[in-house]
Design a protein around this motif. Sequence first.
Motif, PDB file in Angstrom:
ATOM      1  N   LEU A 246       2.957  50.416  72.449  1.00  0.00           N
ATOM      2  CA  LEU A 246       2.678  50.096  71.647  1.00  0.00           C
ATOM      3  C   LEU A 246       1.689  49.722  71.174  1.00  0.00           C
TER       4      LEU A 246
ATOM      5  N   ALA B  13      11.659  56.193  66.561  1.00  0.00           N
ATOM      6  CA  ALA B  13      11.179  54.554  64.582  1.00  0.00           C
ATOM      7  C   ALA B  13      10.372  55.333  64.255  1.00  0.00           C
TER       8      ALA B  13
ATOM      9  N   LEU C 218      22.055  49.023  60.273  1.00  0.00           N
ATOM     10  CA  LEU C 218      20.556  48.431  60.779  1.00  0.00           C
ATOM     11  C   LEU C 218      19.656  49.797  60.794  1.00  0.00           C
ATOM     12  N   VAL C 219      18.721  48.956  61.210  1.00  0.00           N
ATOM     13  CA  VAL C 219      17.064  49.761  61.333  1.00  0.00           C
ATOM     14  C   VAL C 219      16.917  49.942  62.780  1.00  0.00           C
TER      15      VAL C 219
ATOM     16  N   ASP D 201      12.289  56.641  72.177  1.00  0.00           N
ATOM     17  CA  ASP D 201      12.414  55.613  71.151  1.00  0.00           C
ATOM     18  C   ASP D 201      11.698  55.459  70.318  1.00  0.00           C
TER      19      ASP D 201
ATOM     20  N   HIS E 243       1.728  58.310  59.178  1.00  0.00           N
ATOM     21  CA  HIS E 243       2.094  56.801  58.582  1.00  0.00           C
ATOM     22  C   HIS E 243       3.464  57.020  58.877  1.00  0.00           C
ATOM     23  N   PRO E 244       4.036  55.747  59.429  1.00  0.00           N
ATOM     24  CA  PRO E 244       4.421  55.476  60.233  1.00  0.00           C
ATOM     25  C   PRO E 244       6.009  55.131  59.924  1.00  0.00           C
ATOM     26  N   VAL E 245       7.207  55.686  60.390  1.00  0.00           N
ATOM     27  CA  VAL E 245       7.769  55.964  58.647  1.00  0.00           C
ATOM     28  C   VAL E 245       9.487  55.672  59.432  1.00  0.00           C
ATOM     29  N   ARG E 246      10.290  54.402  59.228  1.00  0.00           N
ATOM     30  CA  ARG E 246      11.327  54.205  60.076  1.00  0.00           C
ATOM     31  C   ARG E 246      12.177  55.360  59.484  1.00  0.00           C
ATOM     32  N   LYS E 247      13.347  55.068  60.583  1.00  0.00           N
ATOM     33  CA  LYS E 247      14.836  55.902  59.985  1.00  0.00           C
ATOM     34  C   LYS E 247      15.808  54.475  59.737  1.00  0.00           C
ATOM     35  N   ALA E 248      16.507  54.860  59.137  1.00  0.00           N
ATOM     36  CA  ALA E 248      18.085  54.231  59.068  1.00  0.00           C
ATOM     37  C   ALA E 248      19.144  55.097  59.047  1.00  0.00           C
ATOM     38  N   THR E 249      20.388  55.046  60.287  1.00  0.00           N
ATOM     39  CA  THR E 249      21.099  55.496  59.731  1.00  0.00           C
ATOM     40  C   THR E 249      22.512  55.514  59.189  1.00  0.00           C
TER      41      THR E 249
END
Lengths: 231, 231
Positions: A16, A57, A230-231, A53, A73-79
């Motif tokens: 990172l 993310a 939660l993300v 990981d 384009h960083p894309v966060r994911k949520a479940t």
Amino acid sequence: MSGQPKGWEAIRAEVLRRIRARDWAPGEAIPNEADLAAEFGCARATVNRALRDLAAAGVLERRRKAGTRVALHPVRKATLDIPVTRAEVEARGQSYSFRLLQSEMALPPVPVALKLGLAPGSRLLHLRTLHLADGKPFLHEDRWLNPAALPQPLPDFAAISANEWLVTHVAYTSGDIAFSAENASDAEAAILGLPKGTALFVTERSTWSEAQPITAVRLAHAPGYRLHTLV
Amino acid sequence: MSGQPKGWEAIRAEVLRRIRARDWAPGEAIPNEADLAAEFGCARATVNRALRDLAAAGVLERRRKAGTRVALHPVRKATLDIPVTRAEVEARGQSYSFRLLQSEMALPPVPVALKLGLAPGSRLLHLRTLHLADGKPFLHEDRWLNPAALPQPLPDFAAISANEWLVTHVAYTSGDIAFSAENASDAEAAILGLPKGTALFVTERSTWSEAQPITAVRLAHAPGYRLHTLV
């Protein structure tokens, strides 16, 4: 990054750092796992864990042939969990009940027929159900069911909600889900006991079992509903 | 289930059949992977693949010590992408722009301070930004930023949106996200150019980096917004 063996979190932090510092720029391929393992002095599995990981993310993109790249384009994911309504109400510590408002074979509106890929003129079972939490309106369910794709005989949907019956009686399904906000129509406001135009959280799902369309449903939630994760 | 080797989809179908038939009842432990592999005449990895898929679908629950059980309350899961707003607008084929409406150090409202776990009296950077798609209001962003937890110097948030800057400049974060529907306040309706009371799709996020609170943000989307995914 030298000295004693690294945990995967340390590898993740270093990867990172390089991305944030633009040592590795957006869209650029990063070194392969074997090279990183050699550089970091750790097992390849440790590198793999860290990269997976970061891919989960949305910071990295992993493609089978193209290798691993820094995401453009960083894309966060949520479940999200999608429980049956009864379980959702009970999880709030409230008592659950429901009332079947309507059950009849009818011609679905064109958008529903198109979404389910049905031949023009196909009739479906139209069910409208009010779900209650502690006796107060919780959500209004407007559902179209394709009886041709369902195990027979169908149950009495005044005794078991279609929602619950489908989960336990129809084989593994796929489909899509969409969330939006809508001002309550006069009819829906009356059903839910709300002032006209109240903002409703709306969930729309369509569901297939194998290649067969099973159901399209619209859930309009009473105010106060929040979908949380939660993300 | 006999004869030639099975693919994992066939194993999944058979496991599901037993669950639907209540051969394996809700809450009940199912046989272990080795026994199932022997019974089905397939590799243990094939059984594992099938069970993982059913666990992801919420039909089975896998616990390290208690083994695998049929879920009492099957919960479907959906994965959502949470892109930066610019990418979201561009993915719709629209041109993106934004206007910084407000930027000042201020005392956050109590719910924001509580959510971020801040000491009473902590001042934060309050940013309000209007994001536009093809020059029309797309969403109103109301954000509180904790400068103490951010790399310095901070950029000019009129030149790069906080949304985009955070993704590229703040280390890997965790947090929570909630979706709801709200009637637009008069102020928000004016900002978004909408009639009073219009139903808005609202996203609220709070974000931490390591143990440091970074930001709390409320995004109010103009009508037509749909959050969509496959299930």
